[in-house]
Design a protein around this motif. Sequence first.
Motif, PDB file in Angstrom:
ATOM      1  N   TYR B  77       0.758  -1.261  -0.468  1.00  9.75           N
ATOM      2  CA  TYR B  77      -0.277  -0.450  -0.097  1.00  9.75           C
ATOM      3  C   TYR B  77       0.875   1.490  -0.278  1.00  9.75           C
ATOM      4  O   TYR B  77       0.839   2.228  -0.506  1.00  9.75           O
ATOM      5  CB  TYR B  77      -0.891   0.402   1.231  1.00  9.75           C
ATOM      6  CG  TYR B  77      -1.917  -1.482   1.780  1.00  9.75           C
ATOM      7  CD1 TYR B  77      -2.299  -1.829   0.330  1.00  9.75           C
ATOM      8  CD2 TYR B  77      -2.126  -1.644   2.988  1.00  9.75           C
ATOM      9  CE1 TYR B  77      -2.643  -2.892   0.137  1.00  9.75           C
ATOM     10  CE2 TYR B  77      -3.479  -2.893   3.044  1.00  9.75           C
ATOM     11  CZ  TYR B  77      -3.697  -2.872   2.009  1.00  9.75           C
ATOM     12  OH  TYR B  77      -4.818  -4.340   1.839  1.00  9.75           O
ATOM     13  N   TYR B  81       0.832   3.526  -3.438  1.00 10.32           N
ATOM     14  CA  TYR B  81       0.579   5.218  -2.600  1.00 10.32           C
ATOM     15  C   TYR B  81       1.527   6.275  -3.436  1.00 10.32           C
ATOM     16  O   TYR B  81       1.206   7.144  -4.058  1.00 10.32           O
ATOM     17  CB  TYR B  81       0.454   5.543  -1.999  1.00 10.32           C
ATOM     18  CG  TYR B  81       0.523   6.818  -1.324  1.00 10.32           C
ATOM     19  CD1 TYR B  81      -1.139   7.137  -1.641  1.00 10.32           C
ATOM     20  CD2 TYR B  81       1.218   7.686  -1.032  1.00 10.32           C
ATOM     21  CE1 TYR B  81      -2.013   8.617  -1.005  1.00 10.32           C
ATOM     22  CE2 TYR B  81       0.805   9.209  -0.591  1.00 10.32           C
ATOM     23  CZ  TYR B  81      -1.006   9.974  -1.240  1.00 10.32           C
ATOM     24  OH  TYR B  81      -1.162  10.980  -0.768  1.00 10.32           O
ATOM     25  N   THR B 155      -6.700  -6.644   0.481  1.00  9.45           N
ATOM     26  CA  THR B 155      -5.980  -6.409  -0.123  1.00  9.45           C
ATOM     27  C   THR B 155      -7.071  -6.624  -1.627  1.00  9.45           C
ATOM     28  O   THR B 155      -7.117  -4.870  -2.257  1.00  9.45           O
ATOM     29  CB  THR B 155      -4.543  -6.976  -0.688  1.00  9.45           C
ATOM     30  OG1 THR B 155      -4.391  -6.914   0.425  1.00  9.45           O
ATOM     31  CG2 THR B 155      -4.195  -6.505  -1.799  1.00  9.45           C
ATOM     32  N   ALA B 159      -8.118  -2.969  -3.312  1.00  9.85           N
ATOM     33  CA  ALA B 159      -7.663  -1.956  -4.632  1.00  9.85           C
ATOM     34  C   ALA B 159      -9.061  -1.845  -5.344  1.00  9.85           C
ATOM     35  O   ALA B 159      -9.770  -0.844  -6.239  1.00  9.85           O
ATOM     36  CB  ALA B 159      -6.855  -3.440  -4.972  1.00  9.85           C
ATOM     37  N   VAL B 162     -10.617   1.405  -4.669  1.00 11.22           N
ATOM     38  CA  VAL B 162      -9.670   2.670  -5.248  1.00 11.22           C
ATOM     39  C   VAL B 162     -10.025   2.834  -6.688  1.00 11.22           C
ATOM     40  O   VAL B 162     -10.350   3.491  -7.266  1.00 11.22           O
ATOM     41  CB  VAL B 162      -8.442   2.277  -5.282  1.00 11.22           C
ATOM     42  CG1 VAL B 162      -7.311   3.294  -6.005  1.00 11.22           C
ATOM     43  CG2 VAL B 162      -7.798   2.680  -3.268  1.00 11.22           C
ATOM     44  N   LEU B 163     -10.364   1.820  -7.023  1.00 13.84           N
ATOM     45  CA  LEU B 163     -10.454   1.745  -8.727  1.00 13.84           C
ATOM     46  C   LEU B 163     -12.191   2.182  -8.814  1.00 13.84           C
ATOM     47  O   LEU B 163     -12.281   3.175  -9.668  1.00 13.84           O
ATOM     48  CB  LEU B 163     -10.919   0.002  -9.294  1.00 13.84           C
ATOM     49  CG  LEU B 163      -9.621  -0.777  -9.812  1.00 13.84           C
ATOM     50  CD1 LEU B 163      -9.522  -1.936  -9.455  1.00 13.84           C
ATOM     51  CD2 LEU B 163      -8.364   0.585 -10.792  1.00 13.84           C
ATOM     52  N   ASP B 166     -12.038   5.464  -8.376  1.00 11.24           N
ATOM     53  CA  ASP B 166     -10.658   6.271  -9.780  1.00 11.24           C
ATOM     54  C   ASP B 166     -12.228   6.398 -11.035  1.00 11.24           C
ATOM     55  O   ASP B 166     -12.084   7.639 -11.237  1.00 11.24           O
ATOM     56  CB  ASP B 166      -9.913   5.136 -10.374  1.00 11.24           C
ATOM     57  CG  ASP B 166      -9.308   6.072 -10.680  1.00 11.24           C
ATOM     58  OD1 ASP B 166      -8.461   7.116 -11.008  1.00 11.24           O
ATOM     59  OD2 ASP B 166      -7.945   4.958 -12.185  1.00 11.24           O
ATOM     60  N   VAL B 190      -3.289   5.765 -11.285  1.00  7.69           N
ATOM     61  CA  VAL B 190      -4.479   4.945 -10.165  1.00  7.69           C
ATOM     62  C   VAL B 190      -4.902   3.652 -11.147  1.00  7.69           C
ATOM     63  O   VAL B 190      -4.545   2.221  -9.919  1.00  7.69           O
ATOM     64  CB  VAL B 190      -5.387   5.705 -10.335  1.00  7.69           C
ATOM     65  CG1 VAL B 190      -5.762   5.254  -9.219  1.00  7.69           C
ATOM     66  CG2 VAL B 190      -4.780   6.939  -9.606  1.00  7.69           C
ATOM     67  N   ALA B 194      -3.510   0.372  -9.407  1.00  9.85           N
ATOM     68  CA  ALA B 194      -4.717  -0.714  -8.698  1.00  9.85           C
ATOM     69  C   ALA B 194      -4.805  -1.591  -9.261  1.00  9.85           C
ATOM     70  O   ALA B 194      -5.435  -2.724  -8.797  1.00  9.85           O
ATOM     71  CB  ALA B 194      -5.529   0.404  -8.153  1.00  9.85           C
ATOM     72  N   SER B 197      -2.796  -5.354  -9.284  1.00  6.92           N
ATOM     73  CA  SER B 197      -2.958  -5.554  -7.394  1.00  6.92           C
ATOM     74  C   SER B 197      -3.933  -6.182  -7.279  1.00  6.92           C
ATOM     75  O   SER B 197      -3.404  -7.280  -7.301  1.00  6.92           O
ATOM     76  CB  SER B 197      -2.976  -3.427  -6.877  1.00  6.92           C
ATOM     77  OG  SER B 197      -1.710  -3.300  -6.795  1.00  6.92           O
ATOM     78  N   PHE B 198      -4.847  -5.735  -7.525  1.00  2.79           N
ATOM     79  CA  PHE B 198      -6.141  -6.245  -8.083  1.00  2.79           C
ATOM     80  C   PHE B 198      -5.892  -7.158  -8.465  1.00  2.79           C
ATOM     81  O   PHE B 198      -6.328  -9.347  -8.608  1.00  2.79           O
ATOM     82  CB  PHE B 198      -7.818  -5.382  -8.672  1.00  2.79           C
ATOM     83  CG  PHE B 198      -8.694  -5.845  -8.336  1.00  2.79           C
ATOM     84  CD1 PHE B 198      -9.259  -6.335  -7.449  1.00  2.79           C
ATOM     85  CD2 PHE B 198      -8.360  -6.643  -9.602  1.00  2.79           C
ATOM     86  CE1 PHE B 198     -10.475  -6.402  -7.105  1.00  2.79           C
ATOM     87  CE2 PHE B 198     -10.239  -7.438  -8.882  1.00  2.79           C
ATOM     88  CZ  PHE B 198     -10.667  -7.501  -8.186  1.00  2.79           C
TER      89      PHE B 198
END
Lengths: 131, 214
Positions: B77, B81, B155, B159, B162-163, B166, B190, B194, B197-198
């Motif tokens: 994270y 970031y 996690t 993610a 965040v998406l 976004d 972004v 993200a 990671s996702f």
Amino acid sequence: VNRPSDRALAIVVSVIVVAAIAIGVALVGSPTEARLRRLDQRKARDLDFIANAINIYWREHSKLPDSIEDLKLQLPYAPFAGERYEYRVLGSAKFELCARFDRPSEQAPYGTFLTHDRGRQCFPREVRKTP
Amino acid sequence: MALAEELVRFVREALARGRSRTEVADALEQAGWGRDQVHRALDAFAPIDFPVPVPRPRPSLSARQAFTYLLLFSTLYFGAYHLGSLVFQFVDWARPDPATSVTAEYVRDSIRFSVSALVVTMPLFLYMSMLTNRELAADPNQRTSPVRRWLTYLTLFIAACVLIGDVTTLVYSLLGGELTTRFVLKVVTVAVIAGTSFWYYLSALRRDEQRIQA
């Protein structure tokens, strides 16, 4: 499981991060450069502090101090390799402060000590008679 | 490391029926269990002469796993970031916002902090990833570990949030007619961070679930 795709992803991510770090360091400049800029800022702030002290001195004594020492500031007067901040009386309510800067300042509000060129710079100032 | 419940149950039953340790080990190895796993399953019982197999006390490893995975994901994270923040600063540098009020000094300090964060978290994150992957390879039963699954799903959740945020910002600006190159580049940054990671942790969980079913 260290599968090939995991390894490839790790390499791609590492390359991106290392590139980002390299560009970042290039934009920020070397540590020496950063230190010089920091010292310049410190000098500009000290000058600002001295000018304020002079204004207050003037309000209390109705005259300018003869030297910076009269202000009894806690400032280190020669913080950088024996440099002194210079102070000169120009008139009954006018004075001048000088310092040496290593780098020209970047965009900063006009008319403050933070805006300066490279080398020895003098800033003529009028006493601010009212707070 | 967690042992398969099934394996331990089998060993207990076999020993209870008077089978010798070597017989149990041979049977399990023929069935395809790893030597290491068989060894540890047998070690779960003390070699004491008693009608019922005597269990040995086993240390719980979930706290250690929680440490490993929390460190892994917090470096993820923090690093993600600051990678994003660094790219944002580059975008602003390349295409300055005429309405900005931040000073060059602020930008420089922000870049300096993000660079420092990446220098610290990136090697640590890669090392923790390698470590967890290696432990998983050595002991596939860890795939069922609740600590691993919970923290990985957490996690995924972060993610996904965040998406969602976004894309919402993208649609909002689209509707307001405020789409600039600078803005689109930041949204893409972004989304890529993200999204990667996702996708990566989702595929890891998928592999876990396939392993459980197999």
